[in-house]
Design a protein around this motif. Structure first.
Motif, PDB file in Angstrom:
ATOM      1  N   SER A 139       0.831  -1.201   0.000  1.00 34.11           N
ATOM      2  CA  SER A 139       0.000   0.000   0.000  1.00 34.11           C
ATOM      3  C   SER A 139       0.865   1.250   0.000  1.00 34.11           C
ATOM      4  O   SER A 139       0.586   2.222  -0.710  1.00 34.11           O
ATOM      5  N   SER A 140       1.942   1.226   0.785  1.00 35.32           N
ATOM      6  CA  SER A 140       2.834   2.374   0.863  1.00 35.32           C
ATOM      7  C   SER A 140       3.551   2.621  -0.459  1.00 35.32           C
ATOM      8  O   SER A 140       3.638   3.758  -0.937  1.00 35.32           O
ATOM      9  N   GLN A 152       1.351   4.116  -3.367  1.00 42.79           N
ATOM     10  CA  GLN A 152       1.043   5.544  -3.300  1.00 42.79           C
ATOM     11  C   GLN A 152       2.010   6.384  -4.132  1.00 42.79           C
ATOM     12  O   GLN A 152       1.690   7.502  -4.518  1.00 42.79           O
ATOM     13  N   ASN A 153       3.184   5.832  -4.416  1.00 46.54           N
ATOM     14  CA  ASN A 153       4.184   6.566  -5.191  1.00 46.54           C
ATOM     15  C   ASN A 153       4.252   6.112  -6.648  1.00 46.54           C
ATOM     16  O   ASN A 153       5.140   6.535  -7.388  1.00 46.54           O
TER      17      ASN A 153
END
Length: 238
Positions: free
Chosen positions: A142-143, A146-147
């Motif tokens: 998920s982290s 985001q990018n």
């Protein structure tokens, strides 16, 4: 030499990288981790093509795999020779595994199944640390997601294949894969190195030519200005 083969049994079907420098005995040890069938109970049948109707027996444990006709994409069928095995019963009856239905409680009591083997060896969801590892993986994906940006170029990292490149076409949940648990990236490869056309079980998340699409975890992707690889190996990267 490493090649990708299709490994099938009555209850499993997956692609794996193997080395033709392995002995048959070593291959059987690796196949136990996939099928749950002990090496001494494995009957290996080699199909040079996934659609081949004729097979060759791989039965000399001390021989090298390089001694067999093992082209890229070949299929290795793993049969269970144990007379009391549920897998053997399926093979003897000649029924495709998709048609076999067993009550889950009854299946859970058996000791000759892949589930029992995983439970005994504490693999997969039977690993005491499974929940913690899963939560960590979900948070990490998920982290990273985001990018990432749809439409961006990427290359694969920690890939079982050689490095693959392409374009990110989708970012989000895919219930058809894991009931919507993790974030996935739908990608279109530059070459036909994928598994689909942007769809999973009939549901389209993006569109591309058959064999060019795939769904990867964000942690398998590095986004950046990565041009298409030169098929002749004259890439300018250092």
């Amino acid at each position: 030499m490493d090649i990708t083969v299709n490994v099938t049994s009555s209850l499993t079907n997956s692609q794996r990288r193997i080395s033709t420098n392995w002995t048959v005995a070593h291959l059987k040890q690796r196949l136990e981790q996939i099928t749950g069938i002990p090496p001494q109970s494995q009957e290996l049948l080699l199909y040079p093509l996934p659609t081949s109707s004729e097979s060759v027996s791989i039965d000399k444990d001390d021989s090298l795999l390089s001694g067999y006709e093992l082209p890229e994409g070949a299929r290795i069928q793993v049969n269970d020779t144990r007379p009391d095995s549920e897998l053997r019963a399926l093979e003897d009856e000649g029924r495709p595994h998709e048609e076999y239905v067993m009550d889950d409680e009854e299946y859970d009591k058996r000791t000759d199944t892949l589930r029992h083997w995983k439970r005994v060896n504490q693999l997969g969801k039977y690993d005491p640390s499974y929940t913690g590892k899963l939560n960590k993986s979900v948070q990490l994906n998920s982290s990273i997601a985001q990018n990432l940006t749809v439409g961006s170029r990427f290359r694969t990292v920690n890939d079982t294949h050689d490095e693959r490149r392409g374009i990110i076409r989708f970012i989000g949940k895919v219930p058809e894969i894991d009931q919507g648990l993790q974030t996935w990236c739908g990608v279109e490869f530059d070459e036909p190195l994928g598994k689909n056309d942007g769809s999973i079980k009939g549901v389209y998340y993006f569109n591309c030519n058959p064999g060019y699409g795939s769904f990867l975890k964000p942690q398998q992707i590095e986004q950046g200005d990565f041009p298409e690889l030169d098929p002749f190996g004259s890439d300018d990267e250092i």
